[in-house]
Design an enzyme around this catalytic site. Structure first.
Site, PDB file in Angstrom:
ATOM      1  N   GLU A  68      -6.746   4.734   7.845  1.00  0.00           N
ATOM      2  CA  GLU A  68      -6.538   6.153   7.507  1.00  0.00           C
ATOM      3  C   GLU A  68      -7.777   6.742   6.848  1.00  0.00           C
ATOM      4  O   GLU A  68      -8.084   7.930   7.008  1.00  0.00           O
ATOM      5  CB  GLU A  68      -5.282   6.284   6.619  1.00  0.00           C
ATOM      6  CG  GLU A  68      -4.021   6.078   7.457  1.00  0.00           C
ATOM      7  CD  GLU A  68      -2.849   5.468   6.719  1.00  0.00           C
ATOM      8  OE1 GLU A  68      -2.837   5.480   5.473  1.00  0.00           O
ATOM      9  OE2 GLU A  68      -1.928   4.974   7.399  1.00  0.00           O
ATOM     10  N   GLY A 112       2.877   2.448  10.715  1.00  0.00           N
ATOM     11  CA  GLY A 112       3.843   3.536  10.564  1.00  0.00           C
ATOM     12  C   GLY A 112       4.565   3.906  11.847  1.00  0.00           C
ATOM     13  O   GLY A 112       5.198   4.952  11.925  1.00  0.00           O
ATOM     14  N   HIS A 138      -9.530   1.143   5.062  1.00  0.00           N
ATOM     15  CA  HIS A 138      -8.221   1.359   5.701  1.00  0.00           C
ATOM     16  C   HIS A 138      -8.399   2.330   6.867  1.00  0.00           C
ATOM     17  O   HIS A 138      -9.187   3.275   6.793  1.00  0.00           O
ATOM     18  CB  HIS A 138      -7.211   1.913   4.687  1.00  0.00           C
ATOM     19  CG  HIS A 138      -5.814   1.870   5.215  1.00  0.00           C
ATOM     20  ND1 HIS A 138      -5.351   2.814   6.107  1.00  0.00           N
ATOM     21  CD2 HIS A 138      -4.809   0.984   5.035  1.00  0.00           C
ATOM     22  CE1 HIS A 138      -4.098   2.497   6.435  1.00  0.00           C
ATOM     23  NE2 HIS A 138      -3.748   1.396   5.792  1.00  0.00           N
ATOM     24  N   SER A 156       3.783  -1.986  10.181  1.00  0.00           N
ATOM     25  CA  SER A 156       5.233  -2.042  10.382  1.00  0.00           C
ATOM     26  C   SER A 156       5.853  -3.385  10.003  1.00  0.00           C
ATOM     27  O   SER A 156       6.772  -3.854  10.671  1.00  0.00           O
ATOM     28  CB  SER A 156       5.592  -1.654  11.823  1.00  0.00           C
ATOM     29  OG  SER A 156       5.187  -0.315  12.086  1.00  0.00           O
ATOM     30  N   LYS A 165       0.057   4.262  -0.282  1.00  0.00           N
ATOM     31  CA  LYS A 165      -0.597   5.443   0.316  1.00  0.00           C
ATOM     32  C   LYS A 165      -0.407   6.663  -0.594  1.00  0.00           C
ATOM     33  O   LYS A 165      -0.353   6.509  -1.808  1.00  0.00           O
ATOM     34  CB  LYS A 165      -0.081   5.656   1.745  1.00  0.00           C
ATOM     35  CG  LYS A 165      -0.221   4.359   2.565  1.00  0.00           C
ATOM     36  CD  LYS A 165       0.009   4.531   4.023  1.00  0.00           C
ATOM     37  CE  LYS A 165      -0.171   3.175   4.723  1.00  0.00           C
ATOM     38  NZ  LYS A 165      -0.032   3.239   6.151  1.00  0.00           N
ATOM     39  N   ASN A 223       0.864  -1.187   0.000  1.00  0.00           N
ATOM     40  CA  ASN A 223       0.000   0.000   0.000  1.00  0.00           C
ATOM     41  C   ASN A 223       0.898   1.234   0.000  1.00  0.00           C
ATOM     42  O   ASN A 223       1.493   1.560   1.019  1.00  0.00           O
ATOM     43  CB  ASN A 223      -0.911  -0.035   1.233  1.00  0.00           C
ATOM     44  CG  ASN A 223      -1.758   1.229   1.359  1.00  0.00           C
ATOM     45  OD1 ASN A 223      -1.810   2.059   0.448  1.00  0.00           O
ATOM     46  ND2 ASN A 223      -2.439   1.366   2.496  1.00  0.00           N
ATOM     47  N   GLU A 273      -4.993  -4.762  10.598  1.00  0.00           N
ATOM     48  CA  GLU A 273      -3.944  -3.761  10.762  1.00  0.00           C
ATOM     49  C   GLU A 273      -4.205  -2.986  12.046  1.00  0.00           C
ATOM     50  O   GLU A 273      -4.989  -2.035  12.058  1.00  0.00           O
ATOM     51  CB  GLU A 273      -3.970  -2.775   9.596  1.00  0.00           C
ATOM     52  CG  GLU A 273      -3.758  -3.411   8.242  1.00  0.00           C
ATOM     53  CD  GLU A 273      -3.238  -2.391   7.233  1.00  0.00           C
ATOM     54  OE1 GLU A 273      -2.086  -2.541   6.829  1.00  0.00           O
ATOM     55  OE2 GLU A 273      -3.949  -1.449   6.890  1.00  0.00           O
TER      56      GLU A 273
HETATM   57  P1  13P Z   1       3.238   0.524   7.597  1.00  0.00           P
HETATM   58  O1  13P Z   1       3.759  -0.779   7.009  1.00  0.00           O
HETATM   59  O2  13P Z   1       3.954   1.720   7.084  1.00  0.00           O
HETATM   60  O3  13P Z   1       3.145   0.451   9.072  1.00  0.00           O
HETATM   61  O4  13P Z   1       1.736   0.684   7.044  1.00  0.00           O
HETATM   62  C1  13P Z   1       0.850  -0.370   7.164  1.00  0.00           C
HETATM   63  C2  13P Z   1      -0.388  -0.046   6.409  1.00  0.00           C
HETATM   64  O5  13P Z   1      -1.159   0.814   6.808  1.00  0.00           O
HETATM   65  C3  13P Z   1      -0.644  -0.777   5.156  1.00  0.00           C
HETATM   66  O6  13P Z   1      -1.941  -0.563   4.701  1.00  0.00           O
END
Ligand code: 13P
Length: 251
Positions: A97, A173, A95, A212, A10, A8, A167
């Site tokens: 976010e 992150g 997601h 992560s 983003k 992903n 997740e």
């Molecule tokens: P990270 O791997 O940067 O923690 O992000 C995970 C994520 O949100 C994938 O959709």
């Protein structure tokens, strides 16, 4: 079950950069045993360029979101038919976010997931607990609500098209991963729920872990029962790291 490793990206990378990264991933995976499915989720403007860049490989491409409607007065939104038109075959829904920054409710996520199925786009339903929810011992209840509502009305015959991604929001992150034991416990709960919803058909549903994931921790997570792949954020922006995670899934 064949694992799925998904990247992903983003809101990162311009078209050219996305095409270059995708091409580097395709090169990096050439000759790798084809026992793993790989999907890249670029930002919308780069989807078509990434589809082109991986055309000679087994890599598939998805969108990071879609609108529940097919067309109409929804300024700024992207529909399922638009994703298909760009060559996307999967889509992320729910997601954290999107839930946090754009206020998406479980009900909206469910409508989006059904819109994806309507167009035969394979949805990846993302669920996860926040730090506060985990501290309050609500992880299972939150994830159960997100899974149940997110999949409301999805008939057994379509189970095989669904992927779920766990997740934990506190692991995204942050560099803090759920331990393999913590992740496996939530994955087991999700698999049990899917079984309750769809019976034997649920056995073909992959539950990915995200938060992560790095080349250093991927193998530990991916060898646990019930963890059938990874949804990778930060590490998917580096071709070498992402390919290393795919190879960890092959092993
Ligand atoms: P990270 O791997 O940067 O923690 O992000 C995970 C994520 O949100 C994938 O959709």
């Amino acid at each position: 079950m064949r694992p799925l490793i998904a990247g992903n990206w983003k809101m990162n990378l311009l078209r050219r950069q996305g095409a270059d990264l995708a091409a580097a991933v395709a090169r990096g995976l050439r000759g790798t045993d084809a026992g793993v499915d790989v999907t890249l989720f670029p930002p919308f403007p780069a989807v078509a360029a990434v589809v082109e860049a991986v055309a000679d490989s087994e890599i598939t491409v998805g969108g990071q979101d879609l609108h529940a409607e097919d067309a109409g007065a929804h300024t700024g939104a992207i529909s399922g038919p638009m994703l298909l038109d760009m060559g996307a075959t999967r889509v992320l829904v729910g997601h954290s976010e999107r839930r946090q920054e754009f206020g998406e409710s479980d009900e909206v996520v469910n409508l989006k997931l059904k819109a994806a199925l309507r167009h035969d786009i394979l949805p990846v339903l993302c669920v996860g607990d926040t730090h506060d929810e985990r501290e309050a011992g609500q992880t299972e209840a939150v994830v159960e609500r997100q899974v149940r509502t997110g999949l409301e009305g999805v008939v057994t015959g379509r189970a095989a098209e669904i992927t779920v991604a766990y997740e934990p929001v506190w692991a995204i992150g942050t560099g803090v991963t759920a331990t393999p034991d913590e992740a496996a416990a939530v994955h087991a709960r999700i698999h049990a729920l899917l079984q309750e919803l769809w019976g034997q058909a649920a056995e073909s549903v992959r539950v990915l872990y995200g938060g992560s994931v790095t080349p250093g921790n991927a193998a530990d997570l991916l060898t646990r029962p019930g963890i059938e792949g990874a949804l990778v954020g930060g590490a998917s922006l580096d071709a070498r790291d992402f390919c290393a995670i795919v190879r960890a899934a092959c092993a």
